[in-house]
Scaffold this motif. Structure first.
Motif, PDB file in Angstrom:
ATOM      1  N   LEU A   1       8.454  -6.638  -9.925  1.00 56.59           N
ATOM      2  CA  LEU A   1       7.022  -6.514  -9.632  1.00 56.59           C
ATOM      3  C   LEU A   1       6.910  -6.107  -8.174  1.00 56.59           C
ATOM      4  CD1 LEU A   1       4.041  -7.061 -10.669  1.00 56.59           C
ATOM      5  CD2 LEU A   1       4.262  -9.290  -9.532  1.00 56.59           C
ATOM      6  N   PHE A   2       6.206  -5.012  -7.894  1.00 59.21           N
ATOM      7  CA  PHE A   2       6.125  -4.528  -6.516  1.00 59.21           C
ATOM      8  C   PHE A   2       4.795  -3.816  -6.286  1.00 59.21           C
ATOM      9  CE2 PHE A   2       8.220  -1.395  -9.158  1.00 59.21           C
ATOM     10  CZ  PHE A   2       7.672  -0.180  -8.791  1.00 59.21           C
ATOM     11  N   GLU A   3       4.475  -3.594  -5.019  1.00 64.45           N
ATOM     12  CA  GLU A   3       3.212  -2.965  -4.634  1.00 64.45           C
ATOM     13  C   GLU A   3       3.490  -1.775  -3.731  1.00 64.45           C
ATOM     14  OE1 GLU A   3      -1.065  -4.162  -2.507  1.00 64.45           O
ATOM     15  OE2 GLU A   3       0.282  -5.711  -3.307  1.00 64.45           O
ATOM     16  N   THR A   4       2.798  -0.678  -3.993  1.00 64.31           N
ATOM     17  CA  THR A   4       2.934   0.532  -3.182  1.00 64.31           C
ATOM     18  C   THR A   4       1.567   1.174  -3.028  1.00 64.31           C
ATOM     19  OG1 THR A   4       5.190   0.952  -3.989  1.00 64.31           O
ATOM     20  CG2 THR A   4       4.025   2.809  -3.003  1.00 64.31           C
ATOM     21  N   GLY A   5       1.133   1.366  -1.784  1.00 62.03           N
ATOM     22  CA  GLY A   5      -0.129   2.041  -1.526  1.00 62.03           C
ATOM     23  C   GLY A   5      -1.321   1.379  -2.174  1.00 62.03           C
ATOM     24  N   GLY A   6      -1.314   0.057  -2.257  1.00 60.84           N
ATOM     25  CA  GLY A   6      -2.412  -0.664  -2.868  1.00 60.84           C
ATOM     26  C   GLY A   6      -2.307  -0.791  -4.372  1.00 60.84           C
TER      27      GLY A   6
END
Length: 340
Positions: free
Chosen positions: A231-236
């Protein structure tokens, strides 16, 4: 805007547009805005709250800059059909029809059309990417109107996942097939765009995807659902990478395998799948959870006729409030008003 910030956004925008004496329209109620932010919306228009109609190019630039200044820092989703005035701005622009009469198309529907410099009429398309006509001059300093955003041949996420194919596009985000460079093999990656599906409590589709990741942590090791990979976040945007299951949805499996004249062999095979599905649901209940969105599309039948549950973003313990993004026709009883 997201619903929680819509009143403030509208007040600030209306003040600017009144001073400029500029026409605009907006979603009249929080409920209407929620629909504009929902996954049922077309990707090319999802997320729009206020549309501004400046009288000319110079005014458009001045108004956009004023709007950007008064809305800076407020939360709102990206608009895929438009280009943001700057990175992170709520103000987006596109080249399109204001008031031209709609014309009857060949398919029997009415459509808006642009008039090119040579007098030809072209459809005013609202794609899920910035796509102005080649001949349109852009007055904004952030780029020329003819520039287009194109995806690279291979997209690398989290320095690990190489996206190979889009399995599904949606207003809330896409679903992609990717190669996992760290562990090898293929994974499915689900995307949740910022502020789409936003509610008055401030939660949005990203919170649902994070909840689904927790459900994979709980149920993946038991064989009820796919295994969570990352699970990860990139650019919102929030992304959930999970195990790739070779199979098809229950609805597609029935359509592909049910013979014209069902026989005993089909009956035994179908009953085997039904029993396995019953066992999966019972296992979820034994863990103290209810699914709340059990549909034929949310059941994967594997190549050996085993089953897995997918899309557990709505699973919850009884009485727990987890989102409202239900499949049409499958809403849980506590959310249904009247008979369904």
């Amino acid at each position: 805007a997201m619903p929680l910030a819509a009143p403030v956004t509208l007040a600030r925008v209306a003040d600017v547009l009144a001073r400029h004496r500029c026409a605009f329209k907006f979603a009249a109620t929080i409920e209407e805005l929620a629909i504009l932010l929902s996954r049922e919306q077309n990707r090319g228009s999802v997320g729009k709250f206020i549309t501004v109609y400046p009288p000319d190019d110079d005014a458009a630039v001045r108004i956009a800059e004023d709007l950007d200044r008064v809305t800076r820092g407020l939360p709102g989703p990206p608009i895929l059909s438009d280009r943001p005035l700057r990175a992170g701005s709520l103000v987006h622009y596109r080249y399109g029809v204001f008031s031209a009469r709609s014309l009857l198309g060949n398919d029997g529907s009415y459509e808006s059309r642009l008039t090119a410099p040579d007098g030809t009429r072209t459809p005013d398309t609202r794609n899920a990417w910035y796509s102005p006509p080649e001949w349109a001059a852009c007055p904004f300093p952030s780029g020329t109107a003819s520039a287009r955003t194109s995806a690279p041949e291979a997209v690398l996420l989290a320095d690990r996942f190489v996206v190979r194919k889009a399995l599904r596009h949606g207003s809330k985000g896409g679903v992609f097939l990717a190669e996992d460079r760290a562990e090898g093999g293929q994974v499915v990656i689900k995307q949740a765009r910022p502020y789409l599906g936003a509610m008055l409590d401030g939660t949005d589709g990203r919170d649902l995807l994070r909840h689904e990741a927790r459900m994979l942590d709980l149920f993946g090791p038991t064989g009820i659902t796919a295994r969570k990979v990352a699970l990860f976040e990139t650019g919102g945007n929030v992304f959930l990478a999970q195990e790739y299951l070779t199979g098809t949805s229950l609805s597609a499996w029935v359509a592909a395998n049910r013979p014209p004249h069902p026989d005993e062999r089909w009956h035994d095979r179908a009953m085997g799948v039904a029993r396995r599905l019953t066992d999966l649901v019972a296992s979820v209940h034994r863990h103290g959870y209810v699914l709340r969105d059990l549909t034929p599309g949310n059941v994967m039948v594997l190549d050996d006729d085993d089953c897995r549950l997918i899309d557990l973003e709505m699973a919850a313990v009884p009485g727990e409030e987890v989102g409202r993004a239900y499949t049409l026709g499958y809403a849980p009883p506590e959310q249904v008003k009247g008979p369904q």
